[in-house]
Design a protein around this motif. Structure first.
Motif, PDB file in Angstrom:
ATOM      1  N   CYS A  33      -4.321  -0.346  -0.045  1.00  0.00           N
ATOM      2  CA  CYS A  33      -5.058  -1.445   0.544  1.00  0.00           C
ATOM      3  C   CYS A  33      -6.537  -1.018   0.681  1.00  0.00           C
ATOM      4  O   CYS A  33      -6.855   0.161   0.530  1.00  0.00           O
ATOM      5  CB  CYS A  33      -4.473  -1.835   1.892  1.00  0.00           C
ATOM      6  SG  CYS A  33      -4.704  -0.597   3.180  1.00  0.00           S
ATOM      7  N   CYS A  46      -7.163   1.932   3.204  1.00  0.00           N
ATOM      8  CA  CYS A  46      -6.731   3.258   2.766  1.00  0.00           C
ATOM      9  C   CYS A  46      -7.582   3.737   1.587  1.00  0.00           C
ATOM     10  O   CYS A  46      -7.896   4.913   1.493  1.00  0.00           O
ATOM     11  CB  CYS A  46      -5.248   3.232   2.381  1.00  0.00           C
ATOM     12  SG  CYS A  46      -4.173   2.938   3.790  1.00  0.00           S
ATOM     13  N   ASP A  57       0.042   4.088   0.935  1.00  0.00           N
ATOM     14  CA  ASP A  57      -0.296   4.938   2.072  1.00  0.00           C
ATOM     15  C   ASP A  57       0.285   4.404   3.377  1.00  0.00           C
ATOM     16  O   ASP A  57       1.064   5.070   4.032  1.00  0.00           O
ATOM     17  CB  ASP A  57      -1.824   5.065   2.197  1.00  0.00           C
ATOM     18  CG  ASP A  57      -2.335   6.348   1.574  1.00  0.00           C
ATOM     19  OD1 ASP A  57      -1.563   6.986   0.821  1.00  0.00           O
ATOM     20  OD2 ASP A  57      -3.495   6.712   1.831  1.00  0.00           O
ATOM     21  N   CYS A  58      -0.123   3.187   3.742  1.00  0.00           N
ATOM     22  CA  CYS A  58       0.251   2.664   5.055  1.00  0.00           C
ATOM     23  C   CYS A  58       1.430   1.691   4.991  1.00  0.00           C
ATOM     24  O   CYS A  58       1.985   1.340   6.024  1.00  0.00           O
ATOM     25  CB  CYS A  58      -0.945   1.994   5.736  1.00  0.00           C
ATOM     26  SG  CYS A  58      -1.485   0.497   4.905  1.00  0.00           S
ATOM     27  N   CYS A 110       0.838  -1.198   0.000  1.00  0.00           N
ATOM     28  CA  CYS A 110       0.000   0.000   0.000  1.00  0.00           C
ATOM     29  C   CYS A 110       0.877   1.254   0.000  1.00  0.00           C
ATOM     30  O   CYS A 110       1.805   1.364   0.809  1.00  0.00           O
ATOM     31  CB  CYS A 110      -0.916  -0.031   1.222  1.00  0.00           C
ATOM     32  SG  CYS A 110      -1.894   1.473   1.417  1.00  0.00           S
TER      33      CYS A 110
HETATM   34 ZN   LIG Z   1      -3.064   1.076   3.312  1.00  0.00          ZN
END
Ligand SMILES: [Zn+2]
Length: 110
Positions: free
Chosen positions: A103, A106, A84-85, A82
């Motif tokens: 994911c 997110c 983002d995370c 992901c």
């Molecule tokens: Zn994520």
């Protein structure tokens, strides 16, 4: 996964080609036609179809970009993570959307 992305890319490109051709055809049909879109029911339909095709075309071009980015991540070795995370993206999600950059959690957050 590379094959999946390539297949997705080919499919999206084919769709873009079809849409571009469709818009050209509608535009060509309009040429030499002096009728007023507002008062000509057929003209209004054509305008509507053209704007729909343009929207689809835009979405497809965005999709193509997402696919290109996914290929970049594949080359960089970060594919499936992901953006983002940093957690792994579920395999089922990647099978359905190999170009997914985030994911489920997110993506849901936007
Ligand atoms: Zn994520």
């Amino acid at each position: 996964m590379r094959d999946l992305l390539e297949a997705e890319r080919a499919e999206t490109q084919a769709l873009i080609d079809r849409l571009t051709q469709g818009i050209d055809e509608v535009s060509a049909a309009r040429e030499g036609d002096n009728s007023d879109d507002e008062h000509d029911p057929e003209g209004a339909t054509l305008a509507f179809e053209r704007s729909q095709a343009a929207t689809l075309l835009e979405q497809s071009e965005n999709r193509l970009e997402e696919i290109a980015e996914a290929v970049d991540r594949l080359n960089a070795g970060t594919f499936g993570t992901c953006i983002d995370c940093g957690r792994p993206i579920a395999e089922a999600r990647l099978e359905a959307r190999p170009y997914a950059a985030k994911c489920v959690n997110c993506a849901a957050r936007g």
